[in-house]
Design a protein around this motif. Structure first.
Motif, PDB file in Angstrom:
ATOM      1  N   GLY A 114       3.686   1.386  14.780  1.00 39.82           N
ATOM      2  CA  GLY A 114       5.103   1.652  14.552  1.00 39.82           C
ATOM      3  C   GLY A 114       5.896   0.410  14.227  1.00 39.82           C
ATOM      4  O   GLY A 114       6.728   0.396  13.307  1.00 39.82           O
ATOM      5  N   LYS A 115       5.655  -0.659  14.968  1.00 37.86           N
ATOM      6  CA  LYS A 115       6.420  -1.890  14.749  1.00 37.86           C
ATOM      7  C   LYS A 115       5.922  -2.630  13.515  1.00 37.86           C
ATOM      8  O   LYS A 115       6.705  -3.200  12.757  1.00 37.86           O
ATOM      9  N   SER A 116       4.614  -2.609  13.272  1.00 39.40           N
ATOM     10  CA  SER A 116       4.079  -3.264  12.073  1.00 39.40           C
ATOM     11  C   SER A 116       4.566  -2.600  10.795  1.00 39.40           C
ATOM     12  O   SER A 116       4.926  -3.284   9.828  1.00 39.40           O
ATOM     13  N   THR A 117       4.571  -1.268  10.771  1.00 41.97           N
ATOM     14  CA  THR A 117       5.034  -0.597   9.551  1.00 41.97           C
ATOM     15  C   THR A 117       6.519  -0.842   9.324  1.00 41.97           C
ATOM     16  O   THR A 117       6.970  -0.938   8.173  1.00 41.97           O
ATOM     17  N   TYR A 118       7.277  -0.978  10.408  1.00 40.59           N
ATOM     18  CA  TYR A 118       8.698  -1.311  10.272  1.00 40.59           C
ATOM     19  C   TYR A 118       8.865  -2.728   9.728  1.00 40.59           C
ATOM     20  O   TYR A 118       9.637  -2.977   8.790  1.00 40.59           O
ATOM     21  N   ILE A 119       8.125  -3.675  10.283  1.00 38.23           N
ATOM     22  CA  ILE A 119       8.175  -5.060   9.792  1.00 38.23           C
ATOM     23  C   ILE A 119       7.761  -5.111   8.322  1.00 38.23           C
ATOM     24  O   ILE A 119       8.384  -5.793   7.499  1.00 38.23           O
TER      25      ILE A 119
END
Length: 453
Positions: A114-119
Motif C-alpha cells: 500500500g505504501k510503496s504503490t502510493y510512493i
C-alpha cells in the motif's frame, strides 16, 4: 471485546477521560478505504466511475472511504490498477513524507504494498523506489501490487536491514519504516489481533523497531528524511522509540506534521534530551477519526544535501535481444529504452541509479519487460500495466458492461476478427493485459494468479 488489562491501564494514562469513548469506538464498524492510483487516474475521475465511494480521506487527497456493500476487489477497474484497497489510517505515512520527483526512496517494511504503490505514484515515474520485505512470501505479494499499479522505476527486495545498510550506505533521499508492532490499531479490524498482542506485546517489538531506525539512518543521505510509523498506540513503540533515536543521533531533528487541518492528533508532549518535543509527531485515534489508528514521525538529517552521481552501468550482452526489438517495432508505438539486463530468459530495464544488487535477495531488479525465448519475445503483464492505450498498435477496448471483458478476466479465449499478433486488451483506455490473436481467436495471456473467480 475483552482488552488486556495492562494495555487498558497504559492507554488510560494517555487518553484520561477519553478512554471510554475509545472503548466504545471498538464496537463501531471498521473503516474501509481505497486510494486512487494517480499514475493512471485522478481521484476526481475515479470518484465519477466507481459507485460506492463516500467522502475523501482527510489526510490523503487520493483516498476515499467506501460503503461496505461495495466490493472493490471484484471491480474490473481493480484489474486495471486504477486503485489500491487500503485502510484509511494506513494512507497516512506515505502521504506526509515529502516525496519529490527524482528522489531515491526506500520502503523498508513494504508488504503488501500500500505504501510503496502510493510512493510510486508520487514519484511519477522518476527516481528510484526500492521496496523491501524480509519475508519472501510477502515480497511476492508486494511485487504483484507494484506491477499491477504500473510502476516502472522499482526494485523489489527481500533482505534483512543489516545487509541493506551495507549495500546502500548514505544512498536514499527518503526512507519509510512502517515498523512491525504490537498492532493495537488492529483490534477492531481483526479480533485475533488481541491474541497476538497477548503473545507478543510491545516488549517483543521494541528492539526490532530500534534496529530498523538505526539501520535506516545508515542508508539515509545527508539532508534526507525518515518516516517512522506504526499501527499501535502505546508510547513505548512510538514516542519513546523516537526519543531514544534522537537522544543517540544528534544529527537528526524531528519535523512537525500538519495536525488539526487533516484530522491528525499531536503526539505526546515528551522532550528528547536536546529539548525536541515529540508533540510534533502525529496520531490517528479511532474515537476521533474514521480510521483504525496510526502513529507517524518524520526525522530529518541535518546535513547538507550532496549531489548524486549514478553508478556507471555495465553493459551486458543480451541473448536474442533482436526478438525484443522486433516485438516493439511490430506491436508498440513507443520506444522502450534504458539500461537492460537479462536474468536467464527474463529481460529487465533497471531503474536509474540502482546499484549492483549482488549478494542481496532480489525478487525483481527492475521493470520486467518479458521473456526472450529462442525465436520470440513474450511480453510481461507488468509491461501491459505500465502502458497506456495509445502505446499499442493492436488493441481491443471493452466497456465495464461487456461480457467479453469478464470472460477475459476469467482466463477465457475470445473470438474476434482482429489482426494476428499481440493484442493489448483495455477497459476503456486502461490496459488490463495481453492476448495473442490468430485466425480470429485471441488466446488469453492474463496471469492465472490474477484471474477473477
Amino acid at each position: 471485546m475483552i482488552l488486556p488489562p495492562d494495555y487498558l491501564k497504559h492507554l488510560e494514562s494517555i487518553l484520561k477521560e477519553e478512554i471510554s469513548s475509545y472503548q466504545l469506538s471498538l464496537k463501531d464498524k471498521k473503516a474501509l478505504g481505497l486510494r486512487a492510483n494517480t499514475l493512471k487516474i485522478s481521484p476526481e475521475r475515479l470518484s465519477d466511475i466507481l459507485e460506492g465511494l463516500e467522502e475523501p480521506v482527510k489526510w490523503c487527497k487520493e483516498g476515499f472511504y467506501y460503503d461496505e456493500e461495495f466490493k472493490p476487489g471484484k471491480s474490473p477497474y481493480y484489474h486495471a490498477g486504477l486503485f489500491y484497497i487500503q485502510e484509511p489510517s494506513a494512507m497516512l505515512p506515505a502521504s506526509v513524507i515529502p516525496i519529490e520527483e527524482n528522489d531515491k526512496v526506500l520502503d523498508l517494511c513494504a508488504a503488501p504494498g500500500g505504501k510503496s504503490t502510493y510512493i510510486g505514484s508520487r514519484l511519477k515515474g522518476t527516481g528510484l523506489l526500492v521496496s523491501n520485505d524480509i519475508s519472501p512470501s510477502r515480497a511476492k505479494i508486494l511485487l504483484k501490487n507494484i506491477e499491477l499499479a504500473g510502476i516502472k522505476n522499482a526494485c523489489v527486495l527481500s533482505e534483512a536491514p543489516e545487509k541493506l545498510s551495507l549495500k546502500f550506505p548514505q544512498f536514499f533521499d527518503k526512507i519509510l519504516i512502517d515498523a512491525p508492532c504490537s498492532g493495537e490499531g488492529m483490534f477492531r479490524k481483526d479480533e485475533n489481533a488481541v491474541n497476538s498482542y497477548i503473545e507478543k506485546g510491545p516488549e517483543y517489538y521494541i528492539p526490532i523497531q530500534k534496529n530498523l531506525l538505526l539501520e535506516a539512518s545508515k542508508m539515509l543521505r545527508p539532508g534526507g528524511i525518515i518516516a517512522y510509523s506504526t499501527c499501535t498506540f502505546n508510547i513505548m513503540e512510538n514516542e519513546l522509540i523516537i526519543k531514544d533515536f534522537l537522544d543517540n543521533n544528534l544529527s537528526f531533528s524531528i519535523m512537525p506534521i500538519d495536525h488539526e487541518d487533516y484530522g491528525i492528533s499531536k503526539g505526546m508532549a515528551i522532550l528528547s534530551e536536546n529539548a525536541q518535543s515529540l508533540s510534533a509527531c502525529g496520531r490517528i485515534w479511532p474515537q476521533r477519526q474514521k480510521g483504525e489508528g496510526h502513529f507517524i514521525a518524520l526525522l530529518k538529517h541535518n546535513g547538507e544535501k550532496m549531489p548524486y552521481e549514478a553508478p556507471p552501468f555495465k553493459e551486458n550482452k543480451i541473448k536474442n535481444i533482436e526478438y525484443f526489438h522486433d516485438f516493439c517495432r511490430n506491436n508498440l508505438n513507443i520506444k522502450l529504452e534504458g539500461n537492460m539486463v537479462q536474468h536467464e530468459s527474463s529481460l529487465m530495464m533497471l531503474p536509474y541509479g540502482i546499484t549492483d544488487l549482488k549478494g542481496i535477495r532480489t525478487v525483481r531488479s527492475g521493470f520486467y519487460l518479458g521473456d526472450l525465448k529462442e525465436k520470440r519475445f513474450e511480453p510481461s503483464h507488468a509491461l501491459a500495466m505500465a502502458l497506456n492505450k495509445n502505446n499499442a498498435k493492436n488493441i481491443v477496448s471493452f466497456t465495464e458492461t461487456d461480457e467479453a471483458l469478464y470472460r477475459y478476466l476469467k482466463g477465457e479465449s475470445l473470438h474476434m476478427d482482429i489482426k494476428d499478433g499481440y493484442v493489448l486488451l483495455c477497459l476503456n483506455e486502461w490496459p488490463i493485459g495481453w492476448g495473442k490473436a490468430s485466425n480470429g481467436q485471441i488466446k488469453n495471456k492474463y496471469p492465472k494468479g490474477l484471474m477473477m473467480n
